[in-house]
Design a protein around this motif. Structure first.
Motif, mmCIF file in Angstrom:
data_model
loop_
_atom_site.group_PDB
_atom_site.id
_atom_site.type_symbol
_atom_site.label_atom_id
_atom_site.label_comp_id
_atom_site.label_asym_id
_atom_site.label_seq_id
_atom_site.Cartn_x
_atom_site.Cartn_y
_atom_site.Cartn_z
ATOM 1 N N ARG A 1 -35.547 -38.752 -35.189
ATOM 2 C CA ARG A 1 -35.990 -39.052 -33.823
ATOM 3 C C ARG A 1 -35.745 -37.890 -32.858
ATOM 4 N NH1 ARG A 1 -33.488 -42.819 -31.088
ATOM 5 N NH2 ARG A 1 -31.804 -43.395 -32.506
ATOM 6 N N SER A 2 -35.204 -36.785 -33.369
ATOM 7 C CA SER A 2 -34.963 -35.607 -32.539
ATOM 8 C C SER A 2 -36.026 -34.550 -32.814
ATOM 9 C CB SER A 2 -33.579 -35.020 -32.841
ATOM 10 O OG SER A 2 -32.552 -35.939 -32.516
ATOM 11 N N MET A 3 -36.396 -33.821 -31.776
ATOM 12 C CA MET A 3 -37.359 -32.742 -31.952
ATOM 13 C C MET A 3 -36.776 -31.670 -32.876
ATOM 14 S SD MET A 3 -39.990 -33.679 -30.240
ATOM 15 C CE MET A 3 -40.461 -34.762 -28.880
ATOM 16 N N LEU A 4 -37.629 -31.115 -33.711
ATOM 17 C CA LEU A 4 -37.224 -30.049 -34.621
ATOM 18 C C LEU A 4 -37.912 -28.757 -34.196
ATOM 19 C CD1 LEU A 4 -36.063 -28.786 -37.201
ATOM 20 C CD2 LEU A 4 -38.000 -29.754 -38.459
ATOM 21 N N GLU A 5 -37.145 -27.782 -33.748
ATOM 22 C CA GLU A 5 -37.691 -26.500 -33.330
ATOM 23 C C GLU A 5 -37.855 -25.612 -34.555
ATOM 24 O OE1 GLU A 5 -39.075 -23.295 -30.968
ATOM 25 O OE2 GLU A 5 -38.972 -25.460 -30.635
ATOM 26 N N TYR A 6 -39.095 -25.261 -34.855
ATOM 27 C CA TYR A 6 -39.382 -24.432 -36.021
ATOM 28 C C TYR A 6 -39.352 -22.958 -35.626
ATOM 29 C CZ TYR A 6 -41.491 -22.413 -40.126
ATOM 30 O OH TYR A 6 -41.695 -21.651 -41.242
ATOM 31 N N SER A 7 -38.671 -22.159 -36.448
ATOM 32 C CA SER A 7 -38.644 -20.712 -36.260
ATOM 33 C C SER A 7 -38.224 -20.077 -37.574
ATOM 34 C CB SER A 7 -37.646 -20.331 -35.157
ATOM 35 O OG SER A 7 -36.318 -20.633 -35.567
ATOM 36 N N ASP A 8 -38.319 -18.764 -37.647
ATOM 37 C CA ASP A 8 -37.827 -18.071 -38.834
ATOM 38 C C ASP A 8 -36.346 -18.329 -39.023
ATOM 39 O OD1 ASP A 8 -40.310 -17.060 -39.389
ATOM 40 O OD2 ASP A 8 -39.924 -15.057 -38.578
ATOM 41 N N PHE B 1 -48.282 -58.677 -38.003
ATOM 42 C CA PHE B 1 -48.334 -57.222 -38.098
ATOM 43 C C PHE B 1 -46.924 -56.659 -38.283
ATOM 44 C CE2 PHE B 1 -49.872 -52.938 -36.503
ATOM 45 C CZ PHE B 1 -50.736 -52.735 -37.570
ATOM 46 N N ALA B 2 -46.649 -55.470 -37.799
ATOM 47 C CA ALA B 2 -45.368 -54.795 -38.043
ATOM 48 C C ALA B 2 -44.242 -55.458 -37.261
ATOM 49 C CB ALA B 2 -45.473 -53.320 -37.667
ATOM 50 N N GLN B 3 -43.110 -55.640 -37.951
ATOM 51 C CA GLN B 3 -41.952 -56.244 -37.304
ATOM 52 C C GLN B 3 -41.021 -55.205 -36.693
ATOM 53 O OE1 GLN B 3 -41.767 -59.944 -37.248
ATOM 54 N NE2 GLN B 3 -43.815 -59.070 -37.531
ATOM 55 N N LEU B 4 -41.161 -53.940 -37.119
ATOM 56 C CA LEU B 4 -40.308 -52.878 -36.595
ATOM 57 C C LEU B 4 -41.113 -51.576 -36.633
ATOM 58 C CD1 LEU B 4 -36.569 -52.395 -37.409
ATOM 59 C CD2 LEU B 4 -38.084 -50.415 -37.506
ATOM 60 N N TRP B 5 -40.969 -50.773 -35.584
ATOM 61 C CA TRP B 5 -41.733 -49.532 -35.462
ATOM 62 C C TRP B 5 -40.785 -48.342 -35.514
ATOM 63 C CZ3 TRP B 5 -47.074 -49.100 -34.951
ATOM 64 C CH2 TRP B 5 -47.773 -50.308 -34.753
ATOM 65 N N MET B 6 -41.106 -47.355 -36.369
ATOM 66 C CA MET B 6 -40.312 -46.128 -36.471
ATOM 67 C C MET B 6 -41.214 -44.935 -36.179
ATOM 68 S SD MET B 6 -38.043 -46.829 -39.906
ATOM 69 C CE MET B 6 -37.160 -45.262 -39.714
ATOM 70 N N HIS B 7 -40.742 -44.056 -35.311
ATOM 71 C CA HIS B 7 -41.529 -42.879 -34.958
ATOM 72 C C HIS B 7 -40.693 -41.620 -35.108
ATOM 73 C CE1 HIS B 7 -43.981 -45.990 -32.888
ATOM 74 N NE2 HIS B 7 -44.959 -45.204 -33.306
ATOM 75 N N ALA B 8 -41.228 -40.667 -35.863
ATOM 76 C CA ALA B 8 -40.578 -39.378 -36.057
ATOM 77 C C ALA B 8 -40.991 -38.427 -34.946
ATOM 78 C CB ALA B 8 -40.948 -38.794 -37.415
ATOM 79 N N ALA B 9 -40.033 -37.662 -34.448
ATOM 80 C CA ALA B 9 -40.307 -36.725 -33.358
ATOM 81 C C ALA B 9 -41.098 -35.525 -33.880
ATOM 82 C CB ALA B 9 -39.004 -36.275 -32.707
ATOM 83 N N TRP B 10 -41.549 -34.723 -32.960
ATOM 84 C CA TRP B 10 -42.420 -33.596 -33.289
ATOM 85 C C TRP B 10 -41.657 -32.435 -33.898
ATOM 86 C CZ3 TRP B 10 -44.315 -33.719 -27.589
ATOM 87 C CH2 TRP B 10 -45.181 -34.806 -27.409
ATOM 88 N N VAL B 11 -42.387 -31.593 -34.586
ATOM 89 C CA VAL B 11 -41.944 -30.233 -34.887
ATOM 90 C C VAL B 11 -42.499 -29.363 -33.767
ATOM 91 C CG1 VAL B 11 -42.084 -28.278 -36.477
ATOM 92 C CG2 VAL B 11 -41.908 -30.615 -37.374
ATOM 93 N N THR B 12 -41.648 -28.571 -33.144
ATOM 94 C CA THR B 12 -42.063 -27.748 -32.015
ATOM 95 C C THR B 12 -41.916 -26.262 -32.336
ATOM 96 O OG1 THR B 12 -39.860 -27.790 -31.012
ATOM 97 C CG2 THR B 12 -41.392 -29.524 -30.358
#
Length: 473
Positions: free
Chosen positions: A300-307, A251-262
């Motif tokens: 990998r860092s949260m992205l705060e969405y705003s105008d 299966f997967a040899q490396l796992w990458m996860h993107a952080a949320w948009v908040t």
């Protein structure tokens, strides 16, 4: 390969060593198509797109597979509420997601398999798990036995006693509440079209098993990278890894996860009522500005969405596109081939090879823009030409080259806006020149200060007054 990526499984940065030299296989968990896409859905897709572009720029062949979950409990219930066939409901939103990905410049995947298109592979994988003692049948459903796999919980660094029950069936239907469904027996209220024959009776696949089967179908028993959103680590990715490896596959040899948009610190989510639709955002901002907003914060860092987030991204995009336009008019535009093969600044390469440090990479882009503006002011055509090539080559790697076929229309609109702005600024420059000629220094300084407040910088030179948009700090 000198690329280092953070591996969720080992919780450290690792050198990417492809299973097949010169080729990287990536599986990205795609959408569950039960409703329209919101901005948060695009985060992991943009992150993996930047990864793919960087690998390809480095001379690596990439096969990226992004699945579509076109059947699940919510899809069936929402379609029933709307009085629409579930498959028509799923296809409607699948097309919306494809349009959203394309709008922000995400390259089409090499394959985009649907869960319902791979039932034979799913059934075969479940049978392997049953035969090997890792799964069992109960009343037409099949469950993975978490006690049968000693490494269960290793991806998210959790012990079995720390895990919550899987909510995909009543606890009494399982040997252990934490066992999860591989195959779901058809319920009387569900349409017959939402079930398939299997050795255990009619039913449909569980959520997790579909990805294991499709990843193996398109990328083989062992592949390089599995990506997705941070919220998928558990239970989805933990269960994918457990069932695939229990079946005997690397299966997967490396796992990458993107952080949320908040938004206001909370994850952007339809269920929380704060999912901002992609169409709504694109009705207010240019598409490359949305891509820039999603990419400019480390994945990998949260992205705060705003105008404010989008206003800043739009201003930055206008600044970059404006520089490319003005520089191209003065020294000529490099060919697309030249852009794709140009040697990139070492600092940019180092940033990208350090777990896709796009914020650092963009800082190098802005330094090149600053150098280009200085060269234009000094009348140094060679230095301006070099800066233009570097800026376009770096932005091309990030999928943000304003002069590319993808963004030329948007850049053209930016250029038209810049032309209108130029006309207005020139009027102020003329008024300032008149004030200076009459030694009305207060008025001249007031004009300059007003423009500076608006983000417009004036430079007095022997050739006259030049203006530019202020660069970000």
């Amino acid at each position: 390969m000198t690329l280092r990526l953070f591996d969720t499984a080992t919780r450290e940065e690792r050198d990417l060593v492809p299973v097949v030299p010169g080729h990287v296989g990536i599986y990205l968990c795609g959408p569950t198509v039960q409703s329209s896409p919101h901005v948060g859905h695009l985060r992991s897709a943009v992150a993996m797109d930047v990864l793919q572009r960087w690998l390809e720029r480095s001379g690596v062949t990439v096969t990226l597979v992004r699945n579509v979950t076109d059947i699940d409990d919510k899809t069936l219930s929402k379609a029933a509420e709307a009085g629409v066939d579930w498959w028509a409901w799923a296809l409607r939103f699948e097309r919306e997601f494809q349009a959203a990905y394309a709008a922000v410049g995400v390259k089409p995947p090499a394959a985009e398999p649907r869960a319902t298109g791979h039932i034979p592979e799913i059934v075969a994988l479940i049978a392997t798990l049953v035969d090997s003692g890792h799964a069992y049948e109960k009343d037409g459903s099949v469950y993975f036995d978490v006690h049968s796999y000693s490494a269960y919980g290793s991806l998210t660094n959790q012990g079995l006693d720390d895990l919550t029950p899987a909510p995909d069936a009543p606890p009494e239907d399982k040997r252990d509440p934490r066992d999860f469904a591989l195959w779901k027996a058809r319920k009387p209220a569900e349409p017959e079209t939402a079930s398939w024959d299997s050795p255990w009776g009619p039913g449909r696949p569980g959520w997790h098993i579909e990805c294991s089967a499709m990843a193996r179908r398109f990328l083989g028993d062992t592949f390089d990278i599995h990506g997705g959103g941070l919220d998928l680590r558990f239970p989805h990715h933990e269960n994918e890894q457990a069932q695939s490896r229990a079946a005997g596959y690397g299966f997967a040899q490396l796992w990458m996860h993107a952080a949320w948009v908040t938004q206001s610190g909370s994850k952007m989510s339809k269920s929380l009522g704060n999912g901002l639709g992609v169409d709504e955002v694109l009705s207010r901002y240019p598409a490359p500005a949305l891509r820039l907003a999603l990419a400019q914060v480390h994945y990998r860092s949260m992205l705060e969405y705003s105008d404010a987030t989008m206003d800043d991204a739009a201003a930055t995009w206008a600044r970059l596109a404006g520089f490319v336009q003005r520089a191209s008019e003065r020294v000529g535009a490099p060919t697309d081939e030249h852009v794709r093969t140009a040697t990139l600044p070492a600092a940019f390469v180092d940033a990208m090879n350090d777990d896709l440090a796009v914020p650092r990479a963009l800082a190098v882009v802005h330094e090149a823009v600053h150098a280009g503006n200085a060269a234009a002011t000094a009348g140094d055509a060679d230095a301006l030409r070099t800066a233009l090539l570097h800026v376009r080559a770096m932005l091309d790697t990030l999928g943000l080259d304003p002069a590319s076929a993808m963004w030329s229309a948007s850049a053209g609109a930016t250029s038209a806006a810049m032309a209108a702005l130029d006309s207005l600024v020139r009027a102020d420059i003329a008024a300032r020149a008149t004030a200076r000629a009459t030694k009305d220094w207060a008025t001249a300084d007031a004009i300059r200060d007003r423009l500076a407040t608006a983000g417009i910088v004036l430079e007095d030179s022997a050739d006259g007054v030049r203006w530019s948009l202020a660069e970000e700090n």
